[in-house]
Every structure is written in structure tokens, then in C-alpha cells.
Scaffold this motif. Structure first.
Motif, PDB file in Angstrom:
ATOM      1  N   ILE A   1      30.082  42.198  42.250  1.00  8.15           N
ATOM      2  CA  ILE A   1      31.382  42.874  42.301  1.00  8.15           C
ATOM      3  C   ILE A   1      32.436  42.059  41.555  1.00  8.15           C
ATOM      4  O   ILE A   1      33.249  42.610  40.797  1.00  8.15           O
ATOM      5  N   HIS A   2      32.424  40.742  41.762  1.00  5.35           N
ATOM      6  CA  HIS A   2      33.381  39.862  41.087  1.00  5.35           C
ATOM      7  C   HIS A   2      33.275  40.002  39.572  1.00  5.35           C
ATOM      8  O   HIS A   2      34.283  40.129  38.864  1.00  5.35           O
ATOM      9  N   ARG A   3      32.048  40.007  39.051  1.00  6.37           N
ATOM     10  CA  ARG A   3      31.865  40.115  37.599  1.00  6.37           C
ATOM     11  C   ARG A   3      32.289  41.482  37.076  1.00  6.37           C
ATOM     12  O   ARG A   3      32.874  41.596  35.999  1.00  6.37           O
ATOM     13  N   ALA A   4      31.978  42.529  37.833  1.00 10.02           N
ATOM     14  CA  ALA A   4      32.280  43.885  37.349  1.00 10.02           C
ATOM     15  C   ALA A   4      33.774  44.144  37.253  1.00 10.02           C
ATOM     16  O   ALA A   4      34.239  44.902  36.383  1.00 10.02           O
ATOM     17  N   PHE A   5      34.558  43.523  38.136  1.00 11.97           N
ATOM     18  CA  PHE A   5      36.002  43.753  38.153  1.00 11.97           C
ATOM     19  C   PHE A   5      36.780  42.605  37.526  1.00 11.97           C
ATOM     20  O   PHE A   5      37.984  42.747  37.263  1.00 11.97           O
ATOM     21  N   GLY A   6      36.121  41.459  37.328  1.00 15.41           N
ATOM     22  CA  GLY A   6      36.823  40.297  36.785  1.00 15.41           C
ATOM     23  C   GLY A   6      37.825  39.714  37.749  1.00 15.41           C
ATOM     24  O   GLY A   6      38.731  38.985  37.352  1.00 15.41           O
ATOM     25  N   SER A   7      37.689  40.018  39.036  1.00 14.90           N
ATOM     26  CA  SER A   7      38.608  39.534  40.055  1.00 14.90           C
ATOM     27  C   SER A   7      37.885  39.521  41.397  1.00 14.90           C
ATOM     28  O   SER A   7      36.871  40.206  41.575  1.00 14.90           O
ATOM     29  N   LYS A   8      38.408  38.725  42.330  1.00 15.76           N
ATOM     30  CA  LYS A   8      37.814  38.684  43.671  1.00 15.76           C
ATOM     31  C   LYS A   8      38.871  38.897  44.759  1.00 15.76           C
ATOM     32  O   LYS A   8      38.690  38.483  45.894  1.00 15.76           O
ATOM     33  N   THR A   9      39.944  39.566  44.399  1.00 17.32           N
ATOM     34  CA  THR A   9      40.979  39.874  45.388  1.00 17.32           C
ATOM     35  C   THR A   9      41.096  41.380  45.549  1.00 17.32           C
ATOM     36  O   THR A   9      40.845  42.153  44.618  1.00 17.32           O
ATOM     37  N   THR A  10      41.511  41.779  46.728  1.00 15.27           N
ATOM     38  CA  THR A  10      41.644  43.214  47.002  1.00 15.27           C
ATOM     39  C   THR A  10      42.803  43.842  46.242  1.00 15.27           C
ATOM     40  O   THR A  10      42.931  45.074  46.215  1.00 15.27           O
ATOM     41  N   ASP A  11      43.656  43.037  45.602  1.00 17.01           N
ATOM     42  CA  ASP A  11      44.721  43.599  44.762  1.00 17.01           C
ATOM     43  C   ASP A  11      44.123  44.336  43.566  1.00 17.01           C
ATOM     44  O   ASP A  11      44.691  45.335  43.089  1.00 17.01           O
ATOM     45  N   ASP A  12      42.996  43.811  43.064  1.00 13.78           N
ATOM     46  CA  ASP A  12      42.390  44.372  41.851  1.00 13.78           C
ATOM     47  C   ASP A  12      41.074  45.096  42.113  1.00 13.78           C
ATOM     48  O   ASP A  12      40.647  45.907  41.281  1.00 13.78           O
ATOM     49  N   VAL A  13      40.426  44.792  43.198  1.00 15.54           N
ATOM     50  CA  VAL A  13      39.079  45.308  43.429  1.00 15.54           C
ATOM     51  C   VAL A  13      39.114  46.414  44.483  1.00 15.54           C
ATOM     52  O   VAL A  13      39.469  46.173  45.639  1.00 15.54           O
TER      53      VAL A  13
ATOM     54  N   ASP B   1      38.525  47.772  51.820  1.00 12.97           N
ATOM     55  CA  ASP B   1      39.398  47.810  50.643  1.00 12.97           C
ATOM     56  C   ASP B   1      38.591  47.626  49.364  1.00 12.97           C
ATOM     57  O   ASP B   1      38.867  48.267  48.336  1.00 12.97           O
ATOM     58  N   VAL B   2      37.590  46.720  49.414  1.00 15.04           N
ATOM     59  CA  VAL B   2      36.768  46.440  48.234  1.00 15.04           C
ATOM     60  C   VAL B   2      35.846  47.610  47.907  1.00 15.04           C
ATOM     61  O   VAL B   2      35.712  48.010  46.746  1.00 15.04           O
TER      62      VAL B   2
END
Length: 476
Positions: A337-349, A418-419
Motif C-alpha cells: 500500500i505504501h508503494r502504491a500511494f507513495g505515502s503511509k499516512t491517512t491524509d494521502d492513502v 480510512d486506508v
């Protein structure tokens, strides 16, 4: 048994020497397959116990090595897809370091000499720290240094505790032995003040490696910045071996007549760990840091289970397997999930279930499993611990345990939902990072095993958990 330690080391040397970065991950897979074959061979035909042997395949080793080899094999398969997508990074240190880590963890599991146990735990620290820096940014560098410094402090305290335990059995000719069996046999002849001091220092030292509160401060940064493979092996593997080190010292402490003192110490740190995790999980926006606090929680659960004795202790050893495998599901799917979105926060994912039709639902299923939802394995191991608390008349322990678990469930649910849920169309996207069978297949396989352990626990495994618990006065 020596080959089980030596084979990963030899393959680590091959990985360091191999010039081809593209083929190097295959060495990691070879190491995982050899280790799995070795563990299964030992389980099929356990070697006879030899008096004075530094290495032994006892029930503690069987439980932890069976869990670790399954987790490492899944991670090695995952690495074939992951490292192919990370061709921008040299994987020499990463592959070699993981194999050294496997060898060090195996040594801890098999070791019955507390000096050798300490050396192997130190080797695990030194081999792991460079791997946290794999992404080569400022945050991963900070996390690597924090892990190295705090881990080194913990291992230094464990060394002092090991010295104190040697002094506990000292006679006119000086310290006699650091063999677990010799110290247990000495029993009441050990100096009880030295045994108490040794247990405190060793609990703090190896408790730092476990990540028990308040010794956990390295975990959120290390787990948050490390690749998913390393996070899985730290949370599902290395912490279990640190727990085994504490249990071996606990055996000696019980034999010396200081079992009540040790149980109280384990209970205090266990409840503190779960309570702290409950505080920091609520409102957590970084889902990888959330998993770090979940790891703190589950190390606390193990400590509580062992401290209670009886069936709760058998439940704790069952939980080492459930927690280890479920952490593999969570960290590997979280890495996808981190790689697919380029982020590990619920603000972006958000909307991970739609963008990653395997990893998103696996992350949700892993959350349900790790929070003790039926019919997954962790529900039954946690139930055994809670039932043990109430059965022993420790109603306040059982009540606090359930209250903290409820808070953690709600806190993790808010982050995970949220994710996983929502529309990902307006979320950041990294091209070429969708699910593949190499990156989504391993966590799926682990998830099926966790489900199977909840649906049906084989008699052989149940007996194994009971045998491990019997070493510290517990059992079904």
C-alpha cells in the motif's frame, strides 16, 4: 543444528560476493528454503538431548523456529517482486544482512548458553541496523541510528545481567557456568540477590529488543521507515527471539525461588505496554507506526501470559506464532500500500481495497486478526490468556486486559478503515506498483495459515505449546 546456523551465514557471504543485483534475491530464497527444510527435518526427527551441549532443539526453539522459518520463507518470496521493483537501490547489504539476521535468530532459539545468547542478540542488532536505512533518506537514517543506539544500550544492560547471573552461581573458584540447565540444577544454591539483579537487567536489556514499554522508543521510527520485509521480520521474528531469551532467564529465576518477583515484573511491564499502545494507537495517522504500537501491545500480551502461569502461559506461546504470522500479513500488505500511494499516512492513502484488490483486503483481514477477532488464531490465544487471568482470580488483570484491547481495536479500526475504504481516484498514485502474485501472494498465504490456526489447532501444535509452557511451570 549447527548447519541450520551456518547455512544462512554461508549464503550471506555468497550474496555479498555476488556481482549480479538481479540474481542476488535468489540467494535469499535459497537460504529460506534451506532453513525451512532444516527446521522441518529437525521437527520430524528431533535430535537427542546431549548433556552440556550449547545448542538444543527444545520446545521453545521448536515454537519460535517454526514461526520464523515460515515468516522468512514468505518474506523471501516477497523479496523477489519487491527488490525487482527497487532496482534503484543496491540490494547487496539488504540480502546479505537478512541472511545474517536469520542465522542470528536461529542461534538465539537454539542456544542454552546465556553468553552465546547474548552474542547472537548483539549480532542481530548489528545486522539489522543497516537494513533500516535501505530507503536512504534522512528519516530512515535517523531511525537506523535510534535503533542502533537504543538496541546497543539494551544489549549492554543484558550483558551486565548475564554477568550478575554468573556471579549468582559463583563459588570459591569463581563463576561456574552460564548453561541454562546448570543454573536451573543449582536452583536454591544460587545467590538470590544476584538472581534478582540479573533478572531485572536481563528483562530490561532483552525487553528493549522486544519493545516492551517504556523501552519501545525505537519501534515507531524503525518500523515506520524500514521496508515491509524488515518490519515483518522484526515484529514477527526478532521480537519473539528476544522473548525466548527472557523466558530462559525466567526459568533460572523460578528455580532460584524468585519466581513471584519475576512474575510481578513481567506483569507490570506487560500491562504498561498494552496501556501505552492503547494511548498511541488512537488517532494514529501513519499506518506503519500504528503497526509498531501494535507490536508493543502484543509483546505486552506475551509478558502477561507468561506471568500468569497455567494455561495462560501455553496461550502466550500459541500467541508467539499467531502474532508472528499475522504481523507478516500486516507489514507485507502495508508495504504494498505504501508503494502504491507513495505515502503511509491517512491524509494521502484511502481506497486501498480498490487500487490494490489483494493487499487492501489483506490489510483489513490482518487488522481483524491481530485485534483478536474470531475465527482467526489470535482470538484463541488471547482468549486463553484472558481465561487464565480470570481462572487464577486475577480479575483486575483480566478487566484491564479487555479494556485496553477494546480501545486498541477502536483506534486501529479508525486508521485501517480510512486506508482501505473510499475512492482512490484523488489519492497519489505511483505507476507500476499494483499487486502481483510475488508481492501479494506471500501475505495471502500467511493469512490463510492464521485463519487455519483459528479454525483447527492440530494436536501436535497444542502439545508443543504446552511443552514450552511447562518449562516455566505452565501448561494446558
Amino acid at each position: 543444528m549447527v548447519l541450520l546456523i551456518a547455512a544462512p551465514l554461508a549464503l550471506a557471504l555468497v550474496a555479498f560476493a555476488m556481482p549480479s543485483a538481479r540474481r542476488r534475491p535468489l540467494v535469499l530464497l535459497a537460504g529460506a528454503l534451506v532453513h525451512t527444510a532444516g527446521v522441518l527435518a529437525l521437527l520430524a526427527a528431533p535430535p537427542p538431548a546431549r548433556e552440556g551441549a550449547w545448542l538444543a532443539f527444545d520446545p521453545l526453539a521448536r515454537v519460535t523456529l517454526l514461526t520464523a522459518t515460515a515468516l522468512f520463507l514468505a518474506s523471501a518470496v516477497y523479496a523477489q517482486g519487491y527488490l525487482a521493483r527497487r532496482a534503484d537501490r543496491d540490494n547487496r547489504v539488504f540480502v546479505g544482512g537478512l541472511l545474517v539476521l536469520l542465522s542470528a535468530m536461529t542461534t538465539v532459539a537454539l542456544s542454552h548458553h546465556l553468553g552465546l545468547t547474548w552474542v547472537a542478540m548483539e549480532a542481530s542488532t548489528l545486522s539489522t541496523a543497516p537494513l533500516i536505512y535501505f530507503n536512504q533518506n534522512a528519516r530512515s537514517l535517523e531511525a537506523a541510528w535510534k535503533y542502533l543506539l537504543i538496541g546497543s544500550l539494551g544489549i549492554a544492560l543484558a550483558l551486565l545481567g548475564t554477568f550478575f547471573l554468573a556471579l549468582a552461581g559463583a563459588g570459591p573458584g569463581g563463576p561456574k557456568s552460564l548453561m541454562v540447565e546448570d543454573l536451573i540444577a543449582a536452583g536454591g544454591a544460587l545467590s538470590r540477590p544476584w538472581v534478582r539483579a540479573a533478572f531485572v537487567f536481563l528483562l530490561v536489556g532483552y525487553g528493549t529488543k522486544m519493545g516492551l514499554a517504556p523501552l519501545h522508543s525505537w519501534k515507531p521510527d524503525a518500523y515506520g521507515e524500514a521496508p515491509g520485509i524488515l518490519g515483518a521480520l522484526l515484529a514477527g521474528g526478532l521480537t519473539n527471539f528476544a522473548f525466548v531469551s527472557v523466558v530462559r532467564v525466567f526459568q533460572v529465576t523460578i528455580a532460584a525461588g524468585e519466581g513471584a518477583f519475576a512474575r510481578d515484573a513481567l506483569m507490570a511491564l506487560g500491562l504498561l505496554s498494552i496501556g501505552l499502545a492503547a494511548v498511541f494507537v488512537v488517532g494514529q495517522r501513519d499506518f506503519k507506526r500504528m503497526l509498531a504500537y501494535s507490536s508493543v501491545e502484543h509483546m505486552g500480551i506475551l509478558a502477561i501470559g507468561v506471568s500468569l502461569g497455567g494455561a495462560a502461559t501455553a496461550g502466550a506461546f500459541f500467541h508467539t506464532m499467531n502474532n508472528g504470522l499475522t504481523k507478516g500479513v500486516l507489514f507485507l500488505s502495508a508495504g504494498n500500500i505504501h508503494r502504491a500511494f507513495g505515502s503511509k499516512t491517512t491524509d494521502d492513502v484511502h481506497g486501498a481495497a480498490r487500487r490494490l484488490p489483494l493487499s487492501g483486503p489483506l490489510f483489513l483481514a490482518g487488522f481483524l486478526a491481530i485485534t483478536g477477532s474470531p475465527p482467526f488464531g489470535p482470538f484463541f490465544s488471547e482468549f486463553a490468556i484472558v481465561n487464565g487471568a480470570f481462572g487464577a482470580g486475577r480479575y483486575w488483570v483480566g478487566g484491564l486486559f479487555l479494556a485496553f484491547l477494546a480501545v486498541i481495536f477502536v483506534g486501529m479500526a479508525a486508521t485501517v478503515l480510512d486506508v482501505v475504504q473510499g475512492d482512490p481516484s484523488d489519492a497519489p498514485r505511483v505507476p507500476g506498483t499494483g499487486d502481483s502474485w510475488l508481492t501479494a501472494g506471500p501475505p495471502l498465504a500467511l493469512m490463510l495459515v492464521v485463519l487455519a490456526l483459528g479454525v483447527f489447532l492440530p494436536a501436535g501444535l497444542k502439545d508443543l505449546f504446552g511443552a514450552a509452557a511447562a518449562l516455566v511451570g505452565g501448561g494446558w
